[in-house]
Design an enzyme around this catalytic site. Sequence first.
Site, PDB file in Angstrom:
ATOM      1  CB  CYS A 112      -0.749  -0.542   1.102  1.00  0.00           C
ATOM      2  SG  CYS A 112      -2.179  -1.723   0.755  1.00  0.00           S
ATOM      3  CG  HIS A 251      -3.027   3.315   2.385  1.00  0.00           C
ATOM      4  ND1 HIS A 251      -4.265   2.852   1.124  1.00  0.00           N
ATOM      5  CD2 HIS A 251      -3.384   2.425   2.927  1.00  0.00           C
ATOM      6  CE1 HIS A 251      -4.011   1.794   1.664  1.00  0.00           C
ATOM      7  NE2 HIS A 251      -3.756   0.896   2.167  1.00  0.00           N
ATOM      8  CG  ASN A 281      -6.414  -0.681   1.415  1.00  0.00           C
ATOM      9  OD1 ASN A 281      -6.462  -0.006   0.320  1.00  0.00           O
ATOM     10  ND2 ASN A 281      -6.682  -1.039   2.693  1.00  0.00           N
TER      11      ASN A 281
END
Length: 330
Positions: A112, A251, A281
């Site tokens: 990520c 993020h 996500n």
Amino acid sequence: METTVTGLGAYLPARRVTNEELSALLDTSPEWIESRTGIRTRHWADPGTATGDLALEAGGRAIKSAGLSPGDIDLMILATTTPDHRCPATAPDVAARLGLGPVAAYDVSAVCSGFLYALATAHAHITAGHAAHVLVVGAETYSTILDPGDRTTRVIFGDGAGALILSARDPDDEPGPGTLLATDLGSDGSRPGLIRIPGGGSREPAGTDRYFRMEGRAVFKQAVLRMGESARRTLARTGWDTADVDRLVGHQANVRILTALADHLGIPAERAVVDVDRVGNTSAASIPLALAHAAEHGRLTPGDRVLLTAFGGGLTWASAALTWPDVTPG
């Protein structure tokens, strides 16, 4: 040379997956999913659609947004956890399909944090004089690595791609919005089990568990701590205080982490960009997707002071600070 952001592109697969659809397949409910994650929908690629296909769309849109032609791009960096193949890298294929010619193209794997790792690497290429225009893409098809029966991961992740064009600018030129001012990268390899795919690599080539696994509670604590520390180091390098930040783009892991991060940094929650509710996500794609959506809806205006920060498997973390450019997403 200085580095400026000159183009922005984003792409989501057409298939939109709701909490209601997932609740019919898993031992959960739409209310539970939203209360735990803040996510209402996510997009999943159709079978046969690969990460490179999403990267192709986002990359092409970013090039158009910058007013460039494919031949103007000197380098492409693709951040992804879900490459089209274990070998070769996906970036050269995407570069060829975009018509970039025989330029350098490679993948970056930092889960990520990958997009900000790629952003920092592109910045280094530009300041060293190696490239004038760099295409940086974050693209993922996490739907291909999720355990169909694991409600702790399947409800969270989505597919998508986002891209920026970074361009060189002579520091003697009149300064303007879009300048990338500072970056920060870090890692801690002592806790790899918090976020991982156990089987399939050279450590466990015959491992049967090839699904994405995550220790949610431990990840939450580490994410807020590490992103907060990295963000503060980045602010110190720019000379900004938290009060100077117009937009915090973390993020997009889940809403609870984004809220905790803003509180940890002392940045008002209304300044934090939230995109996870509509796309889930999307790992390395989450920050460029959030930037594109915020810009499209007027939440980013030229000159805004923007703080980016991410956390991912490895463990890895990264941050960047920039003034927002005068760009229209492609």
